[in-house]
Design a protein around this motif. Sequence first.
Motif, PDB file in Angstrom:
ATOM      1  N   UNK A  19       1.052 -14.796  10.682  1.00 23.65           N
ATOM      2  CA  UNK A  19       1.539 -13.695   9.851  1.00 23.65           C
ATOM      3  C   UNK A  19       1.987 -12.504  10.681  1.00 23.65           C
ATOM      4  N   UNK A  20       1.292 -12.217  11.787  1.00 29.05           N
ATOM      5  CA  UNK A  20       1.679 -11.073  12.612  1.00 29.05           C
ATOM      6  C   UNK A  20       3.059 -11.258  13.229  1.00 29.05           C
ATOM      7  N   UNK A  21       3.308 -12.450  13.753  1.00 31.91           N
ATOM      8  CA  UNK A  21       4.610 -12.700  14.389  1.00 31.91           C
ATOM      9  C   UNK A  21       5.735 -12.564  13.372  1.00 31.91           C
ATOM     10  N   UNK A  22       5.510 -13.044  12.158  1.00 26.58           N
ATOM     11  CA  UNK A  22       6.540 -12.930  11.129  1.00 26.58           C
ATOM     12  C   UNK A  22       6.747 -11.473  10.731  1.00 26.58           C
ATOM     13  N   UNK A  23       5.655 -10.755  10.492  1.00 26.88           N
ATOM     14  CA  UNK A  23       5.764  -9.350  10.085  1.00 26.88           C
ATOM     15  C   UNK A  23       6.389  -8.490  11.178  1.00 26.88           C
ATOM     16  N   UNK A  24       6.198  -8.865  12.434  1.00 31.34           N
ATOM     17  CA  UNK A  24       6.698  -8.063  13.557  1.00 31.34           C
ATOM     18  C   UNK A  24       8.196  -8.226  13.777  1.00 31.34           C
ATOM     19  N   UNK A  25       8.834  -9.111  13.032  1.00 34.69           N
ATOM     20  CA  UNK A  25      10.291  -9.250  13.162  1.00 34.69           C
ATOM     21  C   UNK A  25      11.032  -8.043  12.612  1.00 34.69           C
TER      22      UNK A  25
ATOM     23  N   UNK B  73       0.552  -7.131   4.628  1.00 35.21           N
ATOM     24  CA  UNK B  73      -0.429  -6.533   5.530  1.00 35.21           C
ATOM     25  C   UNK B  73      -0.570  -5.034   5.280  1.00 35.21           C
ATOM     26  N   UNK B  74       0.557  -4.375   5.063  1.00 43.05           N
ATOM     27  CA  UNK B  74       0.500  -2.935   4.785  1.00 43.05           C
ATOM     28  C   UNK B  74      -0.201  -2.662   3.453  1.00 43.05           C
ATOM     29  N   UNK B  75      -0.023  -3.542   2.461  1.00 42.55           N
ATOM     30  CA  UNK B  75      -0.670  -3.363   1.167  1.00 42.55           C
ATOM     31  C   UNK B  75      -2.186  -3.408   1.277  1.00 42.55           C
ATOM     32  N   UNK B  76      -2.703  -4.317   2.105  1.00 43.43           N
ATOM     33  CA  UNK B  76      -4.147  -4.363   2.332  1.00 43.43           C
ATOM     34  C   UNK B  76      -4.623  -3.049   2.937  1.00 43.43           C
ATOM     35  N   UNK B  77      -3.898  -2.572   3.959  1.00 46.31           N
ATOM     36  CA  UNK B  77      -4.292  -1.334   4.637  1.00 46.31           C
ATOM     37  C   UNK B  77      -4.217  -0.132   3.700  1.00 46.31           C
ATOM     38  N   UNK B  78      -3.154  -0.032   2.939  1.00 40.99           N
ATOM     39  CA  UNK B  78      -3.004   1.105   2.025  1.00 40.99           C
ATOM     40  C   UNK B  78      -4.097   1.124   0.961  1.00 40.99           C
ATOM     41  N   UNK B  79      -4.473  -0.054   0.464  1.00 39.58           N
ATOM     42  CA  UNK B  79      -5.556  -0.116  -0.518  1.00 39.58           C
ATOM     43  C   UNK B  79      -6.868   0.367   0.091  1.00 39.58           C
ATOM     44  N   UNK B  80      -7.146  -0.027   1.331  1.00 42.32           N
ATOM     45  CA  UNK B  80      -8.368   0.424   2.002  1.00 42.32           C
ATOM     46  C   UNK B  80      -8.318   1.920   2.265  1.00 42.32           C
ATOM     47  N   UNK B  81      -7.133   2.457   2.553  1.00 43.13           N
ATOM     48  CA  UNK B  81      -7.003   3.902   2.754  1.00 43.13           C
ATOM     49  C   UNK B  81      -7.451   4.669   1.516  1.00 43.13           C
TER      50      UNK B  81
ATOM     51  N   UNK C 263      -5.232  -9.149  13.005  1.00 44.95           N
ATOM     52  CA  UNK C 263      -3.829  -8.759  12.866  1.00 44.95           C
ATOM     53  C   UNK C 263      -3.593  -7.361  13.427  1.00 44.95           C
ATOM     54  N   UNK C 264      -2.771  -7.271  14.473  1.00 46.12           N
ATOM     55  CA  UNK C 264      -2.427  -5.969  15.055  1.00 46.12           C
ATOM     56  C   UNK C 264      -1.588  -5.145  14.083  1.00 46.12           C
ATOM     57  N   UNK C 265      -0.741  -5.802  13.305  1.00 42.06           N
ATOM     58  CA  UNK C 265       0.087  -5.090  12.326  1.00 42.06           C
ATOM     59  C   UNK C 265      -0.788  -4.455  11.256  1.00 42.06           C
ATOM     60  N   UNK C 266      -1.755  -5.194  10.772  1.00 38.63           N
ATOM     61  CA  UNK C 266      -2.669  -4.669   9.762  1.00 38.63           C
ATOM     62  C   UNK C 266      -3.436  -3.456  10.292  1.00 38.63           C
ATOM     63  N   UNK C 267      -3.965  -3.564  11.497  1.00 32.00           N
ATOM     64  CA  UNK C 267      -4.784  -2.469  12.020  1.00 32.00           C
ATOM     65  C   UNK C 267      -3.947  -1.227  12.310  1.00 32.00           C
ATOM     66  N   UNK C 268      -2.718  -1.409  12.765  1.00 32.14           N
ATOM     67  CA  UNK C 268      -1.864  -0.235  12.981  1.00 32.14           C
ATOM     68  C   UNK C 268      -1.513   0.416  11.651  1.00 32.14           C
ATOM     69  N   UNK C 269      -1.264  -0.407  10.640  1.00 23.51           N
ATOM     70  CA  UNK C 269      -0.999   0.146   9.308  1.00 23.51           C
ATOM     71  C   UNK C 269      -2.226   0.869   8.774  1.00 23.51           C
ATOM     72  N   UNK C 270      -3.411   0.361   9.099  1.00 26.16           N
ATOM     73  CA  UNK C 270      -4.637   1.039   8.665  1.00 26.16           C
ATOM     74  C   UNK C 270      -4.780   2.404   9.326  1.00 26.16           C
ATOM     75  N   UNK C 271      -4.561   2.447  10.622  1.00 22.56           N
ATOM     76  CA  UNK C 271      -4.648   3.726  11.337  1.00 22.56           C
ATOM     77  C   UNK C 271      -3.590   4.699  10.844  1.00 22.56           C
TER      78      UNK C 271
END
Length: 504
Positions: free
Chosen positions: A330-336, A382-390, A416-424
């Motif tokens: 998922x990270x490789x796909x999202x990072x495109x 991935x961003x949706x998971x992070x935003x919900x936790x925010x 997932x690096x994308x998820x964690x960056x979106x969380x931060x």
Amino acid sequence: MSESYLLALDQGTSSSRAVLFDVRGVPVTSAQVSLAIQYPSDGWVEQDAAAIWQSQLEAMALLEQRLSPEQRQAVRACGITNQRETTTLWRRSTGEAFGPSLVWQDRRTASICAGWRSEPDAESWQRQTGLVLDPYFSASKIAWMLEAHPEARQALAADDLCFGTIDSWLLWHLSGRTRHATDISNASRTLLLDLEKLCWLPDVIERVGLTAAALPELLPTRSAFAVIAEGLPFAGTPITAMLGDQQAASYGQFCFEPGQAKCTYGTGAFLVVNGGLRPQRAAGGLLSTVGWSNTDGSTTYCIEGSLFNAGTVIQWLRDGLGIIRESSEVDALASRVESAGELMLVPAFTGWGSPHWDPNARGLLIGMTRDTAAPQIARAALEGIALAVTGLLRGAAEALGAPLNTIAVDGGAAASAVLLQAQADSAGVQVVRPANLESTALGVALMAGEGAGVLSDLGPIATAIRASSTQVSPQRDASERERWCRRWDQAVDRCLHWHGDGPL
């Protein structure tokens, strides 16, 4: 001391695991057995109770086979951690379960909870337990199961019925069907426990249709629960700790001081913040819950926010949409793509937990254009998971009256690096990820070691684990962050009350 080992049994929603740690908190080896989940109707989520036990038993056997005789003899203690709220009823005399277990995600009891919320004492009930009257918790599941299974009611009348969350179900089998007990962390997730007095609520027990005889014995998180019975893997090993999975992850992340927070991205995402030695009456849809009992006899309480779908979102990308073959892709796909743009995915597949507690919410993908493709969807997920936790983080900070500047993370999706960056970026916090994401199993293993007298000072272990952690810092400025979160709130509003008779 170096020859001692600690066994963690980690029974989760999608798998059962057995993990061996040394007394430095270093994982030695593990075994995992997958577990099927059934979705017989919209909002219904269930599992076969016998399969839960068999998968845990198989994981234990696989792990034991990988150990040398010397290692096997050096296993000093066992701890159990488990998916919480999932409810099982069984016959005491035979061990036969009455129907499938209702999983914590199950929403079939929404009408029962709606009826309870309309009663005059609803607010008092919620205050006593620290929870909300929602299908998430065990009480309404018990009421539904007793109504659906006449044979369970017959067993209840004959004092031949046991109720338990998964910790109780496992302990009953591990003890050779001799010990029916639970710990206060799991009990605090049932809607049956008085949060301050730490005892069962007789009037609530009667309301859901149970009797006191059907309830498990209530014990501290560190206790002499049982000894693993003869004929089972690791026979003779004392079980000295039981802890709900989210509390165990908090313990494994060493959140021992008030205000320290962790989020586990597993099947769901769960924020837990240490609230100190007295219950924090959290507002804004967050929960008050028992964390664990301390060695001095006191109790640590926590504030919790619950997102029902996190890892399941990634599984949906894999199994539902087929845009990835393995979850790790998922990270490789999202990072495109650098951004999902205006695309947002609200992961309310089985309703919404904190702060809305809406069983009729459903998932939403909004903001699509003709250019929307798989990479944007993966990133929005991935961003949706992070935003919900925010949103949960903001609610917890408001309840505590102080900002949360750092959050420890774990669970499979935390890779997932994308998820964690979106969380931060969305929360404006420092995100700290340990090198080993097995915080849940580690937490209960360490507690079991304390309960057995094998461990007394966790400070050196915490220092070593934190030294090897990865830190992720925010990269978005405050104004961009606020705009992003406001847009997210608009998307969430559109997913609420979608299913059933709610307003459209």
